[in-house]
Design an enzyme around this catalytic site. Structure first.
Site, PDB file in Angstrom:
ATOM      1  N   LYS A   1      -5.729   2.926   7.368  1.00 10.05           N
ATOM      2  CA  LYS A   1      -6.918   2.224   7.857  1.00 10.05           C
ATOM      3  C   LYS A   1      -6.644   0.724   7.960  1.00 10.05           C
ATOM      4  O   LYS A   1      -5.817   0.201   7.189  1.00 10.05           O
ATOM      5  CB  LYS A   1      -8.129   2.526   6.972  1.00 10.05           C
ATOM      6  CG  LYS A   1      -8.079   1.891   5.567  1.00 10.05           C
ATOM      7  CD  LYS A   1      -8.583   0.459   5.570  1.00 10.05           C
ATOM      8  CE  LYS A   1      -8.307  -0.236   4.272  1.00 10.05           C
ATOM      9  NZ  LYS A   1      -8.614  -1.666   4.291  1.00 10.05           N
TER      10      LYS A   1
ATOM     11  N   SER B   1      11.149   0.077   8.331  1.00 12.18           N
ATOM     12  CA  SER B   1      10.439  -1.140   7.958  1.00 12.18           C
ATOM     13  C   SER B   1      11.348  -2.334   8.175  1.00 12.18           C
ATOM     14  O   SER B   1      12.564  -2.237   7.979  1.00 12.18           O
ATOM     15  CB  SER B   1      10.013  -1.074   6.487  1.00 12.18           C
ATOM     16  OG  SER B   1       9.249  -2.207   6.125  1.00 12.18           O
ATOM     17  N   ARG B   2      10.761  -3.449   8.558  1.00 13.11           N
ATOM     18  CA  ARG B   2      11.562  -4.656   8.769  1.00 13.11           C
ATOM     19  C   ARG B   2      12.098  -5.213   7.454  1.00 13.11           C
ATOM     20  O   ARG B   2      13.155  -5.831   7.423  1.00 13.11           O
ATOM     21  CB  ARG B   2      10.722  -5.725   9.467  1.00 13.11           C
ATOM     22  CG  ARG B   2      10.413  -5.415  10.928  1.00 13.11           C
ATOM     23  CD  ARG B   2       9.665  -6.566  11.558  1.00 13.11           C
ATOM     24  NE  ARG B   2       8.389  -6.811  10.884  1.00 13.11           N
ATOM     25  CZ  ARG B   2       7.614  -7.876  11.110  1.00 13.11           C
ATOM     26  NH1 ARG B   2       8.012  -8.794  11.970  1.00 13.11           N
ATOM     27  NH2 ARG B   2       6.467  -8.007  10.484  1.00 13.11           N
TER      28      ARG B   2
ATOM     29  N   ASP C   1     -11.348  -6.148   6.450  1.00  8.38           N
ATOM     30  CA  ASP C   1     -10.324  -5.196   6.006  1.00  8.38           C
ATOM     31  C   ASP C   1     -10.834  -4.394   4.813  1.00  8.38           C
ATOM     32  O   ASP C   1     -10.805  -3.158   4.847  1.00  8.38           O
ATOM     33  CB  ASP C   1      -9.022  -5.916   5.676  1.00  8.38           C
ATOM     34  CG  ASP C   1      -7.948  -4.942   5.208  1.00  8.38           C
ATOM     35  OD1 ASP C   1      -7.339  -4.282   6.057  1.00  8.38           O
ATOM     36  OD2 ASP C   1      -7.730  -4.848   3.985  1.00  8.38           O
TER      37      ASP C   1
ATOM     38  N   ILE D   1       0.824  -1.203   0.000  1.00 10.30           N
ATOM     39  CA  ILE D   1       0.000   0.000   0.000  1.00 10.30           C
ATOM     40  C   ILE D   1       0.862   1.259   0.000  1.00 10.30           C
ATOM     41  O   ILE D   1       0.502   2.270  -0.599  1.00 10.30           O
ATOM     42  CB  ILE D   1      -0.983   0.011   1.201  1.00 10.30           C
ATOM     43  CG1 ILE D   1      -2.021   1.117   1.036  1.00 10.30           C
ATOM     44  CG2 ILE D   1      -0.247   0.151   2.522  1.00 10.30           C
ATOM     45  CD1 ILE D   1      -2.953   0.943  -0.128  1.00 10.30           C
TER      46      ILE D   1
END
Length: 307
Positions: free
Chosen positions: A90, A36-37, A168, A14
């Site tokens: 979201k 971020s991992r 979702d 996203i």
């Protein structure tokens, strides 16, 4: 006015599809860091986690949190405690109570918190709201059917507790419905759980609106072929169909509003507005309806799902 120096957390699909293009075109922002991992953003500094990013880049004004909802609360608290404005992808959290806590913390810290319901910014949603406000709604139906294998490939988190499953995408429908329809509450729900998953793959939900009309919602994550993202309403002045996830509005079969999608640029425009105004925008109605569906819903176990 200086641009908002922003960092983004959780570099996944996203972010690459929507957040990065929106930020690149918006002069209100300067993207200066990412955490971020697994993913990285070219051209800026990258960190393995938000704690390291906040410590190394104190000049950040804001962060955009795009990791799965199960992990968003702790990251949001760290950012708010560091005095940063926070944009929540979201759904804004895994539970209503944790987002309420974040609202209180944002107010205490004097920073802005934004629950970003992107589907509310679809091009025909405002026109639908205006139309429905001018007529009497007799009944309404939400039909949101898509293929999870197409939109969420190999995303195991979405099947775990707190991952929402079919809610979702369903919460996108609810974010529109709670904006354009009268206030409503759930009267019953049936949730279909695959035998090998901890989140539902389909749901049927019934609502009663404040004006006495009935609203139904049908969610399905195994839709093949054309995808269905529609809200229909029978009214005194004709049948309204808001289709394409809010991109097209028709009344009695006649298209009255249709424009290209620009949801994420509008989300970031809204975030800049509330940051400059010194306030928050956190509507929890869509998340509350999901919580109510899980609380009232009957669980139906269906065939195991394999992605």
């Amino acid at each position: 006015m200086s641009p908002i120096r922003i960092g983004i957390v959780g570099v996944g699909k996203i972010v690459r599809d929507q957040h990065l293009p929106a930020l690149a075109k918006d002069r209100d922002y300067q993207l200066i860091a990412a955490a971020s991992r697994h993913g990285k953003v070219d051209g800026i500094v990258n960190f393995p986690d938000i704690e390291t990013m906040l410590g190394a880049v104190p000049e950040l004004d804001a962060v955009s949190l795009c990791m799965p909802p199960q992990f968003r609360y702790d990251a949001a608290r760290k950012a708010l405690e560091a005095g940063k404005h926070v944009f929540l992808e979201k759904p804004p959290g895994a539970t209503v109570s944790e987002v309420e806590d974040l609202k209180a913390l944002a107010a205490k810290q004097g920073v802005s918190l934004f629950a970003s319901w992107h589907s509310r910014y679809a091009p025909a949603v405002e026109a639908a709201r205006t139309f429905l406000a001018s007529t009497k709604i007799k009944s309404a139906a939400i039909v949101w059917k898509e293929d999870v294998r197409r939109w969420h490939p190999n995303q195991d988190w979405i099947w775990q507790p707190g991952g929402f499953g079919v809610f979702d995408p369903g919460i996108n429908a609810l974010s529109i419905a709670t904006y354009i329809l009268p206030a409503m509450y759930i009267t019953s729900a049936m949730l279909d759980f695959p035998a090998n998953r901890d989140a539902p793959i389909a749901a049927q939900v019934a609502f009663r609106a404040a004006n006495g009309s009935d609203v139904t919602m049908e969610l399905d994550w195994l839709q093949t072929g054309p995808q269905s993202w529609d809200i229909l309403a029978d009214t005194d002045t004709g049948q309204m169909v808001l289709s394409g996830g809010g991109s097209k509005l028709a009344v009695d079969g006649r298209v009255v509003h249709e424009e290209p999608e620009a949801e994420y640029p509008m989300l970031y425009r809204r975030f800049a507005e509330i940051v400059h105004a010194g306030r928050s925008d956190v509507d929890l109605a869509p998340l509350q309806h999901v919580a109510d569906a899980f609380m009232l819903g009957k669980r139906n176990v269906v065939e195991a799902f394999f992605d």
